[in-house]
Design an enzyme around this catalytic site. Structure first.
Site, PDB file in Angstrom:
ATOM      1  N   CYS A 147      14.697  10.893   6.651  1.00  0.00           N
ATOM      2  CA  CYS A 147      14.786  10.519   8.042  1.00  0.00           C
ATOM      3  C   CYS A 147      16.096  10.691   7.983  1.00  0.00           C
ATOM      4  O   CYS A 147      16.657  10.609   9.445  1.00  0.00           O
ATOM      5  CB  CYS A 147      14.305   8.948   7.981  1.00  0.00           C
ATOM      6  SG  CYS A 147      12.727   8.572   8.051  1.00  0.00           S
ATOM      7  N   GLU A 164      11.277  14.731  15.806  1.00  0.00           N
ATOM      8  CA  GLU A 164      11.719  14.824  14.346  1.00  0.00           C
ATOM      9  C   GLU A 164      10.534  15.587  13.840  1.00  0.00           C
ATOM     10  O   GLU A 164       9.276  15.531  13.776  1.00  0.00           O
ATOM     11  CB  GLU A 164      11.361  13.450  13.760  1.00  0.00           C
ATOM     12  CG  GLU A 164      11.642  13.241  12.244  1.00  0.00           C
ATOM     13  CD  GLU A 164      11.687  12.059  11.710  1.00  0.00           C
ATOM     14  OE1 GLU A 164      12.438  11.831  10.720  1.00  0.00           O
ATOM     15  OE2 GLU A 164      10.561  11.140  12.048  1.00  0.00           O
ATOM     16  N   LYS A 186       0.833  -1.110  -0.102  1.00  0.00           N
ATOM     17  CA  LYS A 186       0.249  -0.110   0.060  1.00  0.00           C
ATOM     18  C   LYS A 186       0.838   1.318   0.057  1.00  0.00           C
ATOM     19  O   LYS A 186       1.545   1.515   0.767  1.00  0.00           O
ATOM     20  CB  LYS A 186      -0.949   0.139   1.180  1.00  0.00           C
ATOM     21  CG  LYS A 186      -2.001   1.097   1.173  1.00  0.00           C
ATOM     22  CD  LYS A 186      -2.571   1.743   2.486  1.00  0.00           C
ATOM     23  CE  LYS A 186      -1.828   2.442   3.277  1.00  0.00           C
ATOM     24  NZ  LYS A 186      -1.747   3.926   2.683  1.00  0.00           N
ATOM     25  N   PRO A 187       0.769   1.862  -1.067  1.00  0.00           N
ATOM     26  CA  PRO A 187       1.462   3.194  -1.206  1.00  0.00           C
ATOM     27  C   PRO A 187       0.847   4.247  -0.094  1.00  0.00           C
ATOM     28  O   PRO A 187      -0.303   4.051   0.148  1.00  0.00           O
ATOM     29  CB  PRO A 187       1.565   3.864  -2.471  1.00  0.00           C
ATOM     30  CG  PRO A 187       0.145   2.974  -3.246  1.00  0.00           C
ATOM     31  CD  PRO A 187      -0.065   1.806  -2.246  1.00  0.00           C
ATOM     32  N   GLU A 244      11.525   0.647   9.255  1.00  0.00           N
ATOM     33  CA  GLU A 244      12.378   1.777   8.871  1.00  0.00           C
ATOM     34  C   GLU A 244      11.658   2.921   9.153  1.00  0.00           C
ATOM     35  O   GLU A 244      10.959   3.205   8.732  1.00  0.00           O
ATOM     36  CB  GLU A 244      12.873   1.799   7.531  1.00  0.00           C
ATOM     37  CG  GLU A 244      14.069   2.618   7.117  1.00  0.00           C
ATOM     38  CD  GLU A 244      13.885   3.970   7.318  1.00  0.00           C
ATOM     39  OE1 GLU A 244      13.878   4.832   8.296  1.00  0.00           O
ATOM     40  OE2 GLU A 244      13.561   4.561   6.234  1.00  0.00           O
TER      41      GLU A 244
END
Length: 477
Positions: free
Chosen positions: A283, A380, A176-177, A249
């Site tokens: 990232c 982040e 799934k994008p 990730e």
């Protein structure tokens, strides 16, 4: 509003969804709707996994040479359509169109070719008599059906990072994008359907709920995601109930430690590239400059000057643009919110507020006077924001660098070889760059520690993550 309606790719066919719910695809540079993508139904996820399961019975037994040839053909097909893929990726993300082929499409082609080669280079312990009268050997086998979810910052690259090693190892995939950037991934699946057996690669679109359903489905033996820490924790928790393998990730908060013996202009050149490429939506982006107090002012001045001339943001077809808009309205709100909440001791010396009133543009931002406990240091941001802290000793620099929950990438800038080697040992990050920051090669592993996840993308190590080991022992008398 565009009438472009995307279709899932299931079992080698482009399939119109039966859903009642579609998501608008919004151009991040103009905020205009350019298409719609389905929120796939549970039945469509079932169908995709059924197709992958059926395909695995044959694909899992193909020879490495067959899988290699198929991936080489897919890589060649992508290379022939590089401009088409660049157009799709630029439409989805707003990235500068002029550099997309060189920056990303060519890399995806190279990564497909790397894993095509890896398909024929599986290694294991040599057969032998480890017990008298018995011969043992190790089989390295595909795991089975893999469920995967990819993010919006590098839609095509991340799809290739996920599918190429999985398929090279003999697995089949349901992917799934991201809901905001499906175009290039769907096109890749359509192209793969002309080359790979039906069901080897299936793509279903949808939202966060769709992704959760795909990853929690009972069929896959392994699930892999590139995404946020929150998403990774949810995936790991759900997978534990079914003992699925998990490949994560996740986020990053990369420090760049700058010593007095580093050239400030060289540092500025490297870190402006590493901080603002792709609007900092990476990232591994350099996000925290940790600079020796004796050269703080000189390094900051060099960063500000370099950012002003080179880190220019604008639309995908504008000339002289280094990076495009943030990907979506929610990301613009997040970046703006963190900057707006900066503490009183922080000083914004470049950028700091949304650029224009149309599109999700945010200028190259530099903030000095930061403290370790500040939100902008610990969390982040995933945007074009660079924070600056100072240190006096090596020990303090190391403590500041390692003092976050992320552990994906880092860099150290020094001409002292011994110091560089000490920091490459002591920095608690999956990658340590020395006098550079952000280059990738297909041959080397990418992945982090701590809240940055586990498992490796790229390299032979990433390939091995999509295999399992079986011991075979035979009595020989």
């Amino acid at each position: 509003m565009s009438d472009r309606i995307l279709r899932n790719v299931i079992g080698g066919e482009s399939v119109e969804s039966a859903t009642d719910t579609y998501l608008d695809l919004i151009d991040p540079a103009t905020e205009e709707v350019y298409g719609r993508a389905p929120v796939s139904t549970a039945a469509e996820i079932d169908a995709a996994y059924a197709a992958a399961s059926s395909a695995f019975r044959h694909w899992g037994r193909t020879t490495p040479a067959e899988r290699q040839l198929a991936l080489f053909r897919l890589a060649d097909a992508m290379a022939e359509r590089a401009d088409e893929f660049a157009d799709l990726e630029s439409q989805d993300t707003g990235k500068p169109r002029a550099t997309l082929v060189a920056d990303e499409i060519d890399q995806s082609v190279d990564q497909l070719r790397f894993f095509a080669g890896a398909a024929r280079d599986l290694n294991g312990r040599s057969a032998g008599e480890y017990l008298a009268g018995h011969t043992s050997y190790v089989r390295r086998e595909p795991i089975g059906v893999i469920g995967q979810v990819t993010p919006w910052n590098y839609p095509l690259n991340m799809a290739v990072w996920k599918i190429a090693p999985a398929i090279a190892a003999g697995n089949t995939v349901v992917l799934k994008p991201s809901d905001t950037t499906p175009l290039a991934t769907v096109r890749l699946a359509e192209l793969a359907a002309e080359i790979l057996p039906a069901g080897v690669l299936n793509v279903v679109m949808g939202d966060r709920t769709t992704g959760a359903a795909l990853l929690q489905h009972p069929t896959p033996q392994m699930v892999a995601i590139t995404g946020s820490v929150r998403a990774g924790m949810e995936v790991a928790k759900a997978a534990s109930s079914d003992l699925k393998r998990v490949h994560l990730e996740l986020g990053g908060k990369a420090p760049a430690i700058v010593f007095p013996d580093a050239d400030p202009q060289t540092v500025a050149e490297g870190l402006v590239l590493a901080a603002y490429f792709n609007a900092g939506q990476d990232c591994t982006a350099a996000t925290r400059v940790i600079v020796h107090e004796s050269v703080h002012d000189e390094v900051v001045a060099a960063l500000v000057a370099r950012a002003a001339t080179h880190a220019v943001t604008g639309g995908p077809r504008e000339e002289g643009v280094f990076y495009g808009p943030l990907n979506n309205a929610a990301q613009l709100e997040r970046v703006s919110g963190i900057v707006d909440r900066l503490p009183a001791h922080a000083e914004i010396v470049a950028g700091g507020a949304r650029q224009g009133d149309r599109g999700y543009f945010f200028p190259a931002t530099i903030v000095t006077g930061m403290r370790q406990e500040d939100e902008a240091v610990q969390e982040e941001i995933f945007g074009p924001v660079l924070t600056v802290q100072t240190f006096r000793t090596e020990e303090e620099a190391l403590a500041l660098a390692n003092g976050v929950r992320y552990a994906l990438a880092s860099s150290v800038w020094t001409s002292d070889h011994g110091r560089a080697m000490r920091f490459s040992r002591d920095l608690d990050f999956g990658c340590v760059w020395i006098n550079t920051h952000i280059p990738f090669v297909s041959d080397m592993p990418h992945g982090g520690f701590k809240h940055s996840g586990y498992g490796k993308d790229l390299s032979h190590y990433g390939f091995e993550d999509y295999t399992r080991l079986k011991h075979v022992m035979s009595y020989i008398g």
